[in-house]
Design an enzyme around this catalytic site. Sequence first.
Site, PDB file in Angstrom:
ATOM      1  N   SER A   1     -10.514 -17.234 -11.166  1.00 36.87           N
ATOM      2  CA  SER A   1     -11.261 -17.277  -9.924  1.00 36.87           C
ATOM      3  C   SER A   1     -11.911 -15.906  -9.678  1.00 36.87           C
ATOM      4  O   SER A   1     -12.652 -15.414 -10.520  1.00 36.87           O
ATOM      5  CB  SER A   1     -10.319 -17.697  -8.787  1.00 36.87           C
ATOM      6  OG  SER A   1     -11.014 -17.984  -7.606  1.00 36.87           O
TER       7      SER A   1
ATOM      8  N   ASP B   1     -13.193 -29.253 -10.889  1.00 36.74           N
ATOM      9  CA  ASP B   1     -13.385 -28.099 -10.004  1.00 36.74           C
ATOM     10  C   ASP B   1     -14.634 -28.287  -9.155  1.00 36.74           C
ATOM     11  O   ASP B   1     -15.737 -28.437  -9.673  1.00 36.74           O
ATOM     12  CB  ASP B   1     -13.495 -26.818 -10.836  1.00 36.74           C
ATOM     13  CG  ASP B   1     -13.296 -25.555 -10.017  1.00 36.74           C
ATOM     14  OD1 ASP B   1     -13.561 -25.579  -8.797  1.00 36.74           O
ATOM     15  OD2 ASP B   1     -12.893 -24.535 -10.604  1.00 36.74           O
TER      16      ASP B   1
ATOM     17  N   HIS C   1      -9.877 -26.526  -8.576  1.00 32.55           N
ATOM     18  CA  HIS C   1      -9.947 -25.077  -8.782  1.00 32.55           C
ATOM     19  C   HIS C   1      -8.570 -24.449  -8.950  1.00 32.55           C
ATOM     20  O   HIS C   1      -8.434 -23.417  -9.612  1.00 32.55           O
ATOM     21  CB  HIS C   1     -10.669 -24.433  -7.595  1.00 32.55           C
ATOM     22  CG  HIS C   1     -11.034 -22.999  -7.805  1.00 32.55           C
ATOM     23  ND1 HIS C   1     -12.001 -22.586  -8.700  1.00 32.55           N
ATOM     24  CD2 HIS C   1     -10.548 -21.864  -7.237  1.00 32.55           C
ATOM     25  CE1 HIS C   1     -12.111 -21.269  -8.675  1.00 32.55           C
ATOM     26  NE2 HIS C   1     -11.232 -20.803  -7.799  1.00 32.55           N
TER      27      HIS C   1
END
Length: 358
Positions: A166, A308, A338
């Site tokens: 991320s 995602d 995610h």
Amino acid sequence: MELTLERAPAEFARPRLSLAFGARPSSPAADPMSAVPQPPARPAVAAAEPIFLDVEVPLPASLAAFGAWTRATATGNPQGPTIIVLGGISGNRFVARNPDGAPGWWPGLVGHGRAVDPARHYIVGVDFAGDASGRNAPTTEDQAQVLIAVLDRLGRGRADTIIGASYGGMVALALAQRAPDRVGKLVVISAGAEPHPASTANRELQRRVVALGLDSGKGDEALAIARGMAMLTYRTPDEFAERFAGGIGGCCPQTASAPGAYLRARGRDFLAVMSPERFLSLSASIDRHCVDPAKITCPVLLIGAESDQLVTPAQMKSLADRLAGPAELHLLPCLYGHDMFLKEAESVGRIASSFLGA
């Protein structure tokens, strides 16, 4: 092998540790870690007792808006490959283990017998720099400078690998572009070259909620709501359908639903690791991220989730196509969107192990 503070070299010894972001020692001048250690020897065969270091890292003067220092940990084998491990904006330096010996926040990937193993690797965790007032947002290139400062503080010329998920993946890409000599290769998980417009819009709404909360004296409540909003982008509708029933059972408009109760709980938990002001700074930092993949020449392993919603498979494919160096892309089927890197950490580790040379 047990990791203990007592095994740390004398120049790293510290009277006590602080878990809080920005909790500066009361007497900086007397800090025994003020001297920068010399790089340790790196023999061909790595064989050493694991260590656990928790160090203060001075920030470059150019980053004064984000404080004078941050903190980093180094865990594991000091003679093994250096691996920096970074997570999202709520991740901290305790990725491998906590000071009390408990596992760190990514146990499915980092730990004994895992892809990143303290018996074989020198594992570095970092606290991201952020503005405690919430008025300024660093760029991911600014965070790349933080990583350089951490490597210098630990006496390491470069990281053999950076594993970033991320926001951490964005920072890893920024470092590879800014200072290619300071990193050997990257494992980038659920991160793109730039933010998706829909994701930026969602984060902007979250920041507006938090800013309104701060203005009204309800910053913590606003941050908990914003976290709930974010969780709807981290996870998937399919997971919610599998776990909860929809609808509310009462006539009051504020009746809590089953999924709403879950989001409230996640919001309360978030308050333990994030302040409203720091959230504003780091959330906006995500939306300042932008790298040119054509300038990144090191080998990159890319791992994403087919489900995602925040960093889409199309973004991951675009990044893989535009990187100048060797790139390998894996898109995993996953219920968790995610948050795949946390919920499916062992699957991520199996893919990363061969790339790391394990």
